[in-house]
Design a protein around this motif. Structure first.
Motif, short mmCIF file in Angstrom:
data_model
loop_
_atom_site.label_atom_id
_atom_site.label_comp_id
_atom_site.label_asym_id
_atom_site.label_seq_id
_atom_site.Cartn_x
_atom_site.Cartn_y
_atom_site.Cartn_z
N UNK A 43 23.20 -4.59 16.12
CA UNK A 43 22.11 -3.93 15.42
C UNK A 43 22.66 -2.68 14.73
N UNK A 44 22.33 -2.50 13.46
CA UNK A 44 22.81 -1.34 12.69
C UNK A 44 21.64 -0.71 11.95
N UNK A 45 21.62 0.62 11.93
CA UNK A 45 20.64 1.37 11.15
C UNK A 45 21.41 2.27 10.19
N UNK A 58 24.55 -5.54 21.86
CA UNK A 58 23.96 -6.07 23.09
C UNK A 58 24.65 -7.38 23.43
N UNK A 59 25.17 -7.47 24.64
CA UNK A 59 25.79 -8.71 25.11
C UNK A 59 24.89 -9.32 26.17
N UNK A 92 25.32 -3.06 27.26
CA UNK A 92 24.97 -2.29 26.07
C UNK A 92 26.13 -1.40 25.65
N UNK A 93 26.34 -1.30 24.34
CA UNK A 93 27.35 -0.42 23.76
C UNK A 93 26.79 0.19 22.49
N UNK A 281 14.59 -2.56 21.98
CA UNK A 281 15.83 -2.62 21.21
C UNK A 281 15.58 -2.31 19.73
N UNK A 282 14.42 -2.65 19.24
CA UNK A 282 14.08 -2.36 17.84
C UNK A 282 14.13 -0.85 17.59
N UNK A 283 13.85 -0.07 18.62
CA UNK A 283 13.83 1.39 18.49
C UNK A 283 15.09 2.04 19.07
#
Length: 309
Positions: A43-45, A58-59, A92-93, A281-283
């Motif tokens: 996920x990238x913002x 996320x794994x 999580x990383x 996760x979206x946030x």
């Protein structure tokens, strides 16, 4: 178990800048099923923060049970727990990457997605984007009357270059980091002065401030070679450099040598995980970990806002 914060630097060619890669990744989460793990999501913002690209890897594990050691009063018992059908064990990383310097901070703990694996995901996305841009340009040129061969040659010429990354390492910790590699391929150093090796360049010595030298190695025992590299760097007036090798995962790894800490702090895993409870996760950009990574970067502007060359 400790959570570590690792410094790294990313480089992309002018034809396909990092901004385009991150903006492309920000449009939708990337799934990498079958890459190292049963399920890995990136996920990238690229817009929320004006100074940093924000990321989360996320794994998702495919195991459905986990074991617990419980004190029964008469000894310890192994209790096997089973997850419900809507739950999965995850790792999580988080990472942040300065938009101007392309120097970032990566959060990692034992057995989670390593920095090398994380950069591999970015690298995979980079080459996919480069291929898409080449294909789009080929089609455009062909519609304008170019032959297939000419269109392909021009598309390859326009979109060229590689995705590169380096981990930031302090000289004093270099031998320890090198000893973890499976193989060391070469050392490239930047000297503070020029010592011409051939007479043709002798007349340039008074004008040149730095000299770059590259040493390639035969397949040698890593421990002995790491020690020799560190000793050589201690004896030379070296301003910076890099070592390239292969890690235990079989991945290429480039280590940036400079006078900056490679470990920007450690925290207990339980205390970090507690901040993630009930996080959507979206946030992820609003998470405590992202805020902590940015805080540590802001505390070290000489590292994270510096131009790495």
């Amino acid at each position: 178990m400790l959570v570590r914060f690792l410094g790294f630097h990313v480089e992309t060619p002018a034809s396909l800048p990092l901004s385009e890669l991150m903006e492309s990744l920000a449009k939708e989460a990337k799934s990498y099923n079958g890459v190292d793990e049963p399920g890995r999501f990136l996920f990238v913002d690229a817009d929320t923060d004006p100074n940093y690209y924000l990321g989360l890897i996320v794994t998702v594990k495919n195991q459905r049970t986990f074991c617990e050691l419980r004190d029964s009063g008469k000894g310890f018992k192994v209790i096997v727990n089973k997850l419900d059908k809507n739950s999965n064990i995850m790792e999580f990383n988080f990472f942040v990457l300065n938009k101007r310097s392309h120097v970032g901070l990566y959060q990692h703990y034992h057995q989670s997605c390593s920095l090398g694996q994380g950069m591999r995901l970015l690298k995979k996305s980079f080459y996919q984007l480069k291929g898409d841009k080449r294909q789009a340009l080929r089609e455009k040129l062909k519609s304008e009357g170019k032959t297939e061969d000419d269109a392909q040659e021009l598309s390859f010429k326009k979109y060229k270059g590689y995705f590169k990354w380096e981990i930031l390492v302090m000289k004093d910790n270099l031998e320890k980091v090198l000893a973890e590699l499976k193989r060391i391929k070469f050392l490239e150093v930047e000297l503070a002065y020029l010592e011409p090796e051939v007479s043709e360049f002798g007349q340039l010595s008074e004008f040149v401030r730095k000299q770059r030298r590259k040493l390639s190695f035969i397949d040698s025992p890593v421990s002995a070679l790491a020690s020799a590299i560190v000793n050589s760097l201690s004896d030379a007036d070296v301003e910076g450099g890099r070592v390239a090798g292969i890690d235990d995962e079989g991945l290429d790894r480039v280590i940036k040598i400079q006078n900056n800490p490679d470990n920007f702090g450690e925290m207990d895993y339980d205390s970090v995980a507690a901040h993630l409870h009930d996080l959507n996760v979206v946030d992820f950009t609003k998470s405590w970990v992202i805020a902590e990574l940015k805080r540590r970067c802001e505390d070290r502007p000489e590292v994270f806002k510096a131009t790495i060359k």
